[in-house]
Design a protein around this motif. Structure first.
Motif, PDB file in Angstrom:
ATOM      1  N   ARG A  35       0.757  -1.233  -0.072  1.00  0.00           N
ATOM      2  CA  ARG A  35      -0.088   0.037   0.002  1.00  0.00           C
ATOM      3  C   ARG A  35       0.908   1.405   0.009  1.00  0.00           C
ATOM      4  O   ARG A  35       0.653   2.253  -0.749  1.00  0.00           O
ATOM      5  CB  ARG A  35      -1.141  -0.001   1.159  1.00  0.00           C
ATOM      6  CG  ARG A  35      -1.956  -1.265   1.171  1.00  0.00           C
ATOM      7  CD  ARG A  35      -2.940  -1.321   2.116  1.00  0.00           C
ATOM      8  NE  ARG A  35      -4.011  -2.087   1.840  1.00  0.00           N
ATOM      9  CZ  ARG A  35      -4.941  -2.583   2.630  1.00  0.00           C
ATOM     10  NH1 ARG A  35      -4.837  -1.987   3.950  1.00  0.00           N
ATOM     11  NH2 ARG A  35      -5.835  -3.339   2.272  1.00  0.00           N
ATOM     12  N   SER A  38       2.250   1.766  -3.485  1.00  0.00           N
ATOM     13  CA  SER A  38       1.124   2.305  -4.464  1.00  0.00           C
ATOM     14  C   SER A  38       1.056   3.477  -4.467  1.00  0.00           C
ATOM     15  O   SER A  38       0.588   4.164  -5.478  1.00  0.00           O
ATOM     16  CB  SER A  38      -0.176   1.420  -3.934  1.00  0.00           C
ATOM     17  OG  SER A  38      -0.760   2.055  -3.076  1.00  0.00           O
ATOM     18  N   TYR A 109      -2.927  -7.634  -6.833  1.00  0.00           N
ATOM     19  CA  TYR A 109      -3.072  -6.477  -5.946  1.00  0.00           C
ATOM     20  C   TYR A 109      -4.263  -5.656  -5.635  1.00  0.00           C
ATOM     21  O   TYR A 109      -4.177  -5.062  -4.784  1.00  0.00           O
ATOM     22  CB  TYR A 109      -1.730  -5.757  -6.261  1.00  0.00           C
ATOM     23  CG  TYR A 109      -0.349  -6.518  -5.905  1.00  0.00           C
ATOM     24  CD1 TYR A 109      -0.202  -7.647  -5.196  1.00  0.00           C
ATOM     25  CD2 TYR A 109       0.676  -6.348  -6.921  1.00  0.00           C
ATOM     26  CE1 TYR A 109       0.725  -8.330  -4.826  1.00  0.00           C
ATOM     27  CE2 TYR A 109       2.222  -6.805  -6.440  1.00  0.00           C
ATOM     28  CZ  TYR A 109       2.048  -7.857  -5.436  1.00  0.00           C
ATOM     29  OH  TYR A 109       3.063  -8.484  -5.411  1.00  0.00           O
ATOM     30  N   LEU A 113      -5.308  -3.833  -2.537  1.00  0.00           N
ATOM     31  CA  LEU A 113      -5.209  -2.345  -2.533  1.00  0.00           C
ATOM     32  C   LEU A 113      -6.754  -1.541  -2.524  1.00  0.00           C
ATOM     33  O   LEU A 113      -6.753  -0.393  -2.227  1.00  0.00           O
ATOM     34  CB  LEU A 113      -4.513  -1.747  -3.764  1.00  0.00           C
ATOM     35  CG  LEU A 113      -3.098  -1.935  -3.734  1.00  0.00           C
ATOM     36  CD1 LEU A 113      -2.618  -1.527  -5.190  1.00  0.00           C
ATOM     37  CD2 LEU A 113      -2.172  -1.323  -2.847  1.00  0.00           C
ATOM     38  N   GLN A 115      -8.676  -1.171  -5.046  1.00  0.00           N
ATOM     39  CA  GLN A 115      -8.603  -0.299  -6.156  1.00  0.00           C
ATOM     40  C   GLN A 115      -8.955  -0.861  -7.466  1.00  0.00           C
ATOM     41  O   GLN A 115      -8.606  -2.186  -7.667  1.00  0.00           O
ATOM     42  CB  GLN A 115      -7.384   0.427  -6.272  1.00  0.00           C
ATOM     43  CG  GLN A 115      -6.953   1.393  -4.911  1.00  0.00           C
ATOM     44  CD  GLN A 115      -7.831   2.506  -4.927  1.00  0.00           C
ATOM     45  OE1 GLN A 115      -8.444   2.979  -5.949  1.00  0.00           O
ATOM     46  NE2 GLN A 115      -7.945   3.103  -3.764  1.00  0.00           N
ATOM     47  N   HIS A 219      -1.553   2.497   6.843  1.00  0.00           N
ATOM     48  CA  HIS A 219      -1.301   2.361   5.513  1.00  0.00           C
ATOM     49  C   HIS A 219      -2.344   3.181   4.577  1.00  0.00           C
ATOM     50  O   HIS A 219      -2.294   2.920   3.384  1.00  0.00           O
ATOM     51  CB  HIS A 219      -1.280   0.893   5.090  1.00  0.00           C
ATOM     52  CG  HIS A 219      -2.692   0.084   5.618  1.00  0.00           C
ATOM     53  ND1 HIS A 219      -2.639  -0.815   6.620  1.00  0.00           N
ATOM     54  CD2 HIS A 219      -3.850   0.330   5.138  1.00  0.00           C
ATOM     55  CE1 HIS A 219      -3.810  -1.114   6.896  1.00  0.00           C
ATOM     56  NE2 HIS A 219      -4.666  -0.656   5.961  1.00  0.00           N
ATOM     57  N   ASP A 220      -3.180   3.827   5.247  1.00  0.00           N
ATOM     58  CA  ASP A 220      -3.939   4.552   4.415  1.00  0.00           C
ATOM     59  C   ASP A 220      -3.607   5.912   3.844  1.00  0.00           C
ATOM     60  O   ASP A 220      -2.617   6.209   4.475  1.00  0.00           O
ATOM     61  CB  ASP A 220      -5.538   4.857   5.103  1.00  0.00           C
ATOM     62  CG  ASP A 220      -6.175   3.712   5.810  1.00  0.00           C
ATOM     63  OD1 ASP A 220      -6.102   2.608   4.814  1.00  0.00           O
ATOM     64  OD2 ASP A 220      -6.838   3.811   6.865  1.00  0.00           O
TER      65      ASP A 220
END
Length: 220
Positions: A35, A38, A109, A113, A115, A219-220
């Motif tokens: 994360r 990313s 992933y 994620l 996403q 991790h945000d």
């Protein structure tokens, strides 16, 4: 059922063998790294320690299990499955062009994620472009329509980021069944999965890691 498309059946235990080879001893570190990378920037050991409430020595121990991890000149992480450095597999997430070490990573992933991601690769047989849209719940677009994945069984548990040469180098998007037959003739230890089968395999691996990383913060 895993099968070699149009060629021969593969032992159904192949799924379990691949999953076992992709074990992860420190899923919380893997998830944080994924994360953090990313976001498109190198990740420092200090940031890992602070986010996960770990000591730096413990971070070093965890990173030692990710032997294929790539560092920059400052000692910060630039690739650990997800990569800031170019590979054959482009992975566009949140407007950032990143890369993955293999085709299976590109399917795995987006779930971790949470996403929707645009994936672009090249068939190693024909050189033709392969494009996919992958989200947390599956693949919504694939071109060409006949795309499949080549896969290999890693012979032993290598860890989630310790298999770049022995596993990732054999895991590609193949543009068609005809191209897959050519690939199989040159790589007899490989087998072929449809995109839905490969996504399901990756989803199972990610689910295990997410369960192991439950409670990860920062991790945000």
């Amino acid at each position: 059922m895993i099968r070699r498309e149009g060629i021969a059946m593969v032992d159904v235990n192949a799924f379990d063998a691949v999953q076992a080879g992709l074990n992860c001893d420190h899923p919380e570190v893997w998830l944080f790294l994924l994360r953090a990378l990313s976001k498109g920037q190198p990740v420092s050991r200090t940031s890992i320690a602070e986010a996960l409430a770990m000591s730096l020595p413990d971070v070093e121990v965890a990173l030692g299990t990710f032997a294929d991890t790539v560092y920059d000149d400052n000692g910060d992480i630039v690739a650990c499955g997800l990569s800031l450095l170019p590979t054959p597999h482009s992975f566009k997430v949140c407007g950032k062009e990143l890369y993955t070490w293999c085709a299976l990573d590109a399917l795995m992933y987006p779930r971790a994620l949470d996403q929707v991601v645009q994936v672009e690769s090249r068939c190693p047989v024909t050189g033709s472009r392969v494009c996919l849209t992958v989200g947390p719940t599956g693949v919504s677009y694939v071109s060409p329509a006949e795309v499949v994945l080549s896969m290999v069984i890693h012979g032993k548990k290598g860890g989630c980021c310790n298999v770049r040469s022995s596993f990732c180098s054999g895991v590609h998007f193949i543009s068609s069944k005809k191209a897959a037959a050519t690939w199989m003739s040159q790589h007899p230890d490989a087998f072929i999965l449809s995109v839905p089968e490969a996504w399901q395999l990756g989803n199972t691996v990610v689910q295990r890691r997410l369960e192991g990383a439950a409670g990860v913060t920062g991790h945000d």
